[in-house]
Structure formats: C-alpha cells, structure tokens
Enzyme design. Structure first.
Site, short mmCIF file in Angstrom:
data_model
loop_
_atom_site.label_atom_id
_atom_site.label_comp_id
_atom_site.label_asym_id
_atom_site.label_seq_id
_atom_site.Cartn_x
_atom_site.Cartn_y
_atom_site.Cartn_z
N HIS A 17 40.86 67.13 14.85
CA HIS A 17 41.98 67.81 14.19
C HIS A 17 41.51 68.50 12.91
O HIS A 17 41.86 69.65 12.64
CB HIS A 17 43.10 66.83 13.82
CG HIS A 17 43.81 66.23 14.99
ND1 HIS A 17 43.94 64.87 15.14
CD2 HIS A 17 44.44 66.80 16.04
CE1 HIS A 17 44.64 64.63 16.24
NE2 HIS A 17 44.94 65.78 16.81
N LYS A 41 56.72 60.09 23.34
CA LYS A 41 55.41 59.45 23.21
C LYS A 41 55.57 58.11 22.51
O LYS A 41 56.35 57.97 21.59
CB LYS A 41 54.45 60.34 22.40
CG LYS A 41 54.01 61.57 23.15
CD LYS A 41 52.87 62.25 22.42
CE LYS A 41 52.35 63.42 23.24
NZ LYS A 41 51.20 64.04 22.60
N ARG A 90 39.99 71.64 23.87
CA ARG A 90 38.73 70.92 24.08
C ARG A 90 38.15 71.22 25.45
O ARG A 90 36.95 71.23 25.63
CB ARG A 90 38.96 69.42 23.95
CG ARG A 90 39.38 68.97 22.58
CD ARG A 90 39.76 67.52 22.61
NE ARG A 90 40.82 67.34 23.60
CZ ARG A 90 41.89 66.58 23.44
NH1 ARG A 90 42.04 65.91 22.34
NH2 ARG A 90 42.80 66.48 24.36
N SER A 128 43.19 61.70 19.93
CA SER A 128 43.88 60.54 19.36
C SER A 128 43.96 59.41 20.37
O SER A 128 43.86 58.24 20.01
CB SER A 128 45.28 60.93 18.89
OG SER A 128 45.22 61.82 17.81
#
Length: 157
Positions: A17, A41, A90, A128
């Site tokens: 991040h 979440k 990514r 994460s």
C-alpha cells in the site's frame, strides 16, 4: 489542484500500500487515503484502528490525508471533490476485479476515472490477507508492513 482518492480497507496497511501511495504522491497534489468501513468484510482491526495505523504509517509523507468512509466510493469522491481513484494492481486477477469496479463506479458517475499503479516487484505479492494469515500463526510479518505499526499488529497477533 489535482486530488486523488486511494480507497481500501487497509486491514492492515502494508508495504505494498505504501508503495502505491508514494507513487501516487508524485502524480497528485493531494492523496486522500479512504479507509472503508466495509461491512461485508470480516476485518481483523476495527475502523478506528485501521485509520490510526494508516495515519502512523504515512505521517512523514506530504500531502496525505486519511479519512474513514461508509458510503459508495463515488459519493465519497464527490464529497471530497475528487474525480480520480487510485487502485493498485499486483496480478492479472486483480485487473479483472478492478476493471469491473471501475466500470461500476463510472456507471454511477461518468466523470470518475480510475488510475492503476503497480507496486515494485519486491512488494507485488503483499496483500493484507497474506499479512493477516501469517499474523494468525505468529509468523514474521516485519518485512511486509511498516515498522511504525508493528506494535499494534503484535498486540492483535
């Protein structure tokens, strides 16, 4: 003034991040890191703690603001008077999801643009989720997250 929003749950903020934030900081006059209160979440850290960790991790950076939000991203962007959303990529699998989100956001506000930034190779695998999984088994995450937030993470782990 060019203002951009970098949204996410940041549960927790990672070196990946920070990599994206640093790259975006070269491109924009102001970056608002929008910490989402995403009820779908199951976050390891509550919203206030996530906001605090992001503030700690970015305290030395100029032109950064950290704000929680609990609305549609396009509504938050309107409130903040920004038309630019930053997202990190990514892998190809990230792109497919992010492309759908970008189209959904544009369907709600045709003036919203999404800019994708890639982290450096060293940070490309960090998420994460990976950090939370390693933390759950008391593994070493020190190379994955900012040193400034290690105390908070160790307390949770």
């Amino acid at each position: 003034m060019k203002k951009a929003i970098y949204p996410g749950t940041f549960d927790p903020i990672t070196n990946g991040h920070l990599d994206i934030i640093k790259r975006a900081n070269y491109l924009f006059d102001e970056i608002i890191i929008a910490v989402a209160n995403n009820k779908s979440k199951n976050s390891m850290f509550d919203l206030d703690t996530r906001v605090e960790m992001v503030k700690i991790a970015t305290k030395e950076m100029k032109n950064i603001k950290v704000k929680p939000f609990n609305s549609l991203l396009v509504d938050f962007a309107k409130q903040e008077k920004s038309k630019i959303i930053i997202r990190g990529l990514r892998a190809v699998s990230d792109f497919e999801y992010e492309l759908q989100m970008s189209y959904a956001n544009q369907s709600l506000d045709s003036e919203i643009d999404t800019i994708y930034l890639m982290p450096t190779l060293n940070n490309a695998f960090i998420s994460s989720s990976i950090v939370r999984n390693i933390l759950a088994y008391n593994g070493d995450i020190s190379h994955l997250v900012p040193n400034e937030i290690m105390d908070k993470l160790n307390k949770k782990g």
